[in-house]
Design a protein around this motif. Structure first.
Motif, PDB file in Angstrom:
ATOM      1  N   ARG A  74       4.091   6.350 -13.282  1.00  0.00           N
ATOM      2  CA  ARG A  74       5.343   5.807 -12.774  1.00  0.00           C
ATOM      3  C   ARG A  74       5.095   5.200 -11.405  1.00  0.00           C
ATOM      4  O   ARG A  74       4.212   5.634 -10.675  1.00  0.00           O
ATOM      5  N   GLU A  75       5.869   4.202 -11.094  1.00  0.00           N
ATOM      6  CA  GLU A  75       5.758   3.563  -9.784  1.00  0.00           C
ATOM      7  C   GLU A  75       6.254   4.523  -8.725  1.00  0.00           C
ATOM      8  O   GLU A  75       7.305   5.140  -8.862  1.00  0.00           O
ATOM      9  N   ILE A  76       5.482   4.626  -7.644  1.00  0.00           N
ATOM     10  CA  ILE A  76       5.873   5.491  -6.530  1.00  0.00           C
ATOM     11  C   ILE A  76       6.545   4.689  -5.433  1.00  0.00           C
ATOM     12  O   ILE A  76       7.532   5.112  -4.848  1.00  0.00           O
ATOM     13  N   TYR A  77       6.009   3.504  -5.148  1.00  0.00           N
ATOM     14  CA  TYR A  77       6.522   2.703  -4.041  1.00  0.00           C
ATOM     15  C   TYR A  77       6.155   1.250  -4.275  1.00  0.00           C
ATOM     16  O   TYR A  77       5.178   0.962  -4.954  1.00  0.00           O
ATOM     17  N   GLN A  78       6.917   0.338  -3.694  1.00  0.00           N
ATOM     18  CA  GLN A  78       6.660  -1.091  -3.851  1.00  0.00           C
ATOM     19  C   GLN A  78       6.734  -1.767  -2.489  1.00  0.00           C
ATOM     20  O   GLN A  78       7.636  -1.485  -1.698  1.00  0.00           O
ATOM     21  N   LEU A  79       5.774  -2.644  -2.224  1.00  0.00           N
ATOM     22  CA  LEU A  79       5.754  -3.426  -0.990  1.00  0.00           C
ATOM     23  C   LEU A  79       5.804  -4.902  -1.380  1.00  0.00           C
ATOM     24  O   LEU A  79       5.180  -5.305  -2.366  1.00  0.00           O
ATOM     25  N   SER A  80       6.530  -5.697  -0.627  1.00  0.00           N
ATOM     26  CA  SER A  80       6.604  -7.121  -0.948  1.00  0.00           C
ATOM     27  C   SER A  80       6.573  -7.937   0.334  1.00  0.00           C
ATOM     28  O   SER A  80       6.914  -7.444   1.405  1.00  0.00           O
ATOM     29  N   GLY A  81       6.151  -9.188   0.200  1.00  0.00           N
ATOM     30  CA  GLY A  81       6.137 -10.066   1.357  1.00  0.00           C
ATOM     31  C   GLY A  81       5.226 -11.267   1.206  1.00  0.00           C
ATOM     32  O   GLY A  81       5.415 -12.273   1.880  1.00  0.00           O
ATOM     33  N   HIS A  82       4.226 -11.190   0.345  1.00  0.00           N
ATOM     34  CA  HIS A  82       3.353 -12.349   0.141  1.00  0.00           C
ATOM     35  C   HIS A  82       4.115 -13.442  -0.604  1.00  0.00           C
ATOM     36  O   HIS A  82       4.952 -13.172  -1.453  1.00  0.00           O
ATOM     37  N   ALA A  83       3.776 -14.703  -0.288  1.00  0.00           N
ATOM     38  CA  ALA A  83       4.444 -15.837  -0.920  1.00  0.00           C
ATOM     39  C   ALA A  83       3.777 -16.244  -2.232  1.00  0.00           C
ATOM     40  O   ALA A  83       4.373 -16.961  -3.027  1.00  0.00           O
ATOM     41  N   GLU A  84       2.543 -15.806  -2.448  1.00  0.00           N
ATOM     42  CA  GLU A  84       1.817 -16.139  -3.678  1.00  0.00           C
ATOM     43  C   GLU A  84       1.130 -14.886  -4.211  1.00  0.00           C
ATOM     44  O   GLU A  84       1.296 -13.801  -3.661  1.00  0.00           O
ATOM     45  N   VAL A 128      -0.960  -5.957   6.668  1.00  0.00           N
ATOM     46  CA  VAL A 128      -1.316  -4.561   6.901  1.00  0.00           C
ATOM     47  C   VAL A 128      -0.026  -3.763   6.857  1.00  0.00           C
ATOM     48  O   VAL A 128       0.947  -4.097   7.546  1.00  0.00           O
ATOM     49  N   TRP A 129      -0.017  -2.729   6.032  1.00  0.00           N
ATOM     50  CA  TRP A 129       1.191  -1.943   5.780  1.00  0.00           C
ATOM     51  C   TRP A 129       1.004  -0.501   6.223  1.00  0.00           C
ATOM     52  O   TRP A 129      -0.060   0.089   6.001  1.00  0.00           O
ATOM     53  N   ARG A 130       2.022   0.061   6.827  1.00  0.00           N
ATOM     54  CA  ARG A 130       2.081   1.507   7.052  1.00  0.00           C
ATOM     55  C   ARG A 130       2.742   2.095   5.815  1.00  0.00           C
ATOM     56  O   ARG A 130       3.792   1.627   5.380  1.00  0.00           O
ATOM     57  N   LEU A 131       2.137   3.099   5.252  1.00  0.00           N
ATOM     58  CA  LEU A 131       2.668   3.688   4.031  1.00  0.00           C
ATOM     59  C   LEU A 131       3.590   4.858   4.345  1.00  0.00           C
ATOM     60  O   LEU A 131       3.382   5.574   5.323  1.00  0.00           O
ATOM     61  N   PRO A 132       4.593   5.062   3.513  1.00  0.00           N
ATOM     62  CA  PRO A 132       5.449   6.235   3.709  1.00  0.00           C
ATOM     63  C   PRO A 132       4.668   7.490   3.321  1.00  0.00           C
ATOM     64  O   PRO A 132       3.682   7.424   2.581  1.00  0.00           O
ATOM     65  N   GLU A 133       5.091   8.610   3.834  1.00  0.00           N
ATOM     66  CA  GLU A 133       4.466   9.874   3.462  1.00  0.00           C
ATOM     67  C   GLU A 133       4.900  10.227   2.041  1.00  0.00           C
ATOM     68  O   GLU A 133       6.066  10.095   1.682  1.00  0.00           O
ATOM     69  N   TYR A 134       3.939  10.659   1.240  1.00  0.00           N
ATOM     70  CA  TYR A 134       4.251  11.031  -0.141  1.00  0.00           C
ATOM     71  C   TYR A 134       3.910  12.498  -0.342  1.00  0.00           C
ATOM     72  O   TYR A 134       2.784  12.923  -0.118  1.00  0.00           O
ATOM     73  N   ASP A 135       4.899  13.278  -0.720  1.00  0.00           N
ATOM     74  CA  ASP A 135       4.713  14.693  -1.019  1.00  0.00           C
ATOM     75  C   ASP A 135       4.328  14.810  -2.485  1.00  0.00           C
ATOM     76  O   ASP A 135       5.177  14.716  -3.372  1.00  0.00           O
ATOM     77  N   ASN A 136       3.038  14.996  -2.732  1.00  0.00           N
ATOM     78  CA  ASN A 136       2.531  15.020  -4.096  1.00  0.00           C
ATOM     79  C   ASN A 136       3.000  16.251  -4.867  1.00  0.00           C
ATOM     80  O   ASN A 136       3.160  16.204  -6.077  1.00  0.00           O
ATOM     81  N   THR A 137       3.243  17.343  -4.167  1.00  0.00           N
ATOM     82  CA  THR A 137       3.700  18.566  -4.833  1.00  0.00           C
ATOM     83  C   THR A 137       5.101  18.388  -5.399  1.00  0.00           C
ATOM     84  O   THR A 137       5.372  18.689  -6.561  1.00  0.00           O
ATOM     85  N   ASN A 138       6.002  17.882  -4.572  1.00  0.00           N
ATOM     86  CA  ASN A 138       7.390  17.706  -4.991  1.00  0.00           C
ATOM     87  C   ASN A 138       7.679  16.303  -5.522  1.00  0.00           C
ATOM     88  O   ASN A 138       8.794  16.022  -5.950  1.00  0.00           O
ATOM     89  N   ARG A 139       6.670  15.419  -5.428  1.00  0.00           N
ATOM     90  CA  ARG A 139       6.767  14.049  -5.918  1.00  0.00           C
ATOM     91  C   ARG A 139       7.933  13.277  -5.301  1.00  0.00           C
ATOM     92  O   ARG A 139       8.718  12.646  -5.988  1.00  0.00           O
TER      93      ARG A 139
END
Length: 110
Positions: A10-20, A45-56
Motif C-alpha cells: 500500500r502507498e505510505i506517502y506521496q510527493l509531487s512537484g516535478h513538471a515531467e 530534495v525532500w524531508r520525509l515525514p516520520e513513519y511509525d512502522n509498528t503502528n503503520r
C-alpha cells in the motif's frame, strides 16, 4: 506446501512537484531525506515525514527542502537536459547527479 502469497502493498506517502517524468529517487542512509530527478532537468530534495512502522502511521509532513533547477528554469549551473540518476554520498553531505547533457554534477543538498 507452497509459500503463502505476499502481503498486499500500500502507498505510505506521496510527493509531487516535478513538471515531467521522474527518473530516479534515492534515500539518505538514515532515510530522513529523499532526492528525486526528472526529465524536467531538475532535482528535488525532500524531508520525509516520520513513519511509525509498528503502528503503520505517519507523523508530521514531508516537505521539499530544495529545488536544484535546470538551465531552462533559470539556473546557469544546472543541467540542460533530463537528469537520469541521483545518489547521496554516504554522509549525505553531497548529492551527485547524472544527466543526458553528459555531465555529472555534485550538489550541496541542504
Amino acid at each position: 506446501d507452497p509459500p503463502p502469497p505476499p502481503a498486499p502493498t500500500r502507498e505510505i506517502y506521496q510527493l509531487s512537484g516535478h513538471a515531467e517524468a521522474v527518473n530516479c529517487a534515492c534515500f539518505t542512509l538514515e532515510c530522513d531525506m529523499l532526492a528525486s530527478c526528472s526529465d524536467d532537468a531538475s532535482l528535488r530534495v525532500w524531508r520525509l515525514p516520520e513513519y511509525d512502522n509498528t503502528n503503520r502511521v505517519i507523523r508530521g509532513k514531508g516537505a521539499c527542502l530544495a529545488v536544484l533547477r535546470g538551465v531552462a528554469q533559470g539556473n546557469p549551473h544546472g543541467h540542460s537536459e533530463a537528469v537520469t540518476q541521483c545518489e547521496f554520498t554516504p554522509d549525505a553531505v553531497s548529492l551527485v547527479s547524472a544527466s543526458d547533457d553528459t555531465l555529472i554534477k555534485v550538489w550541496d543538498p541542504r
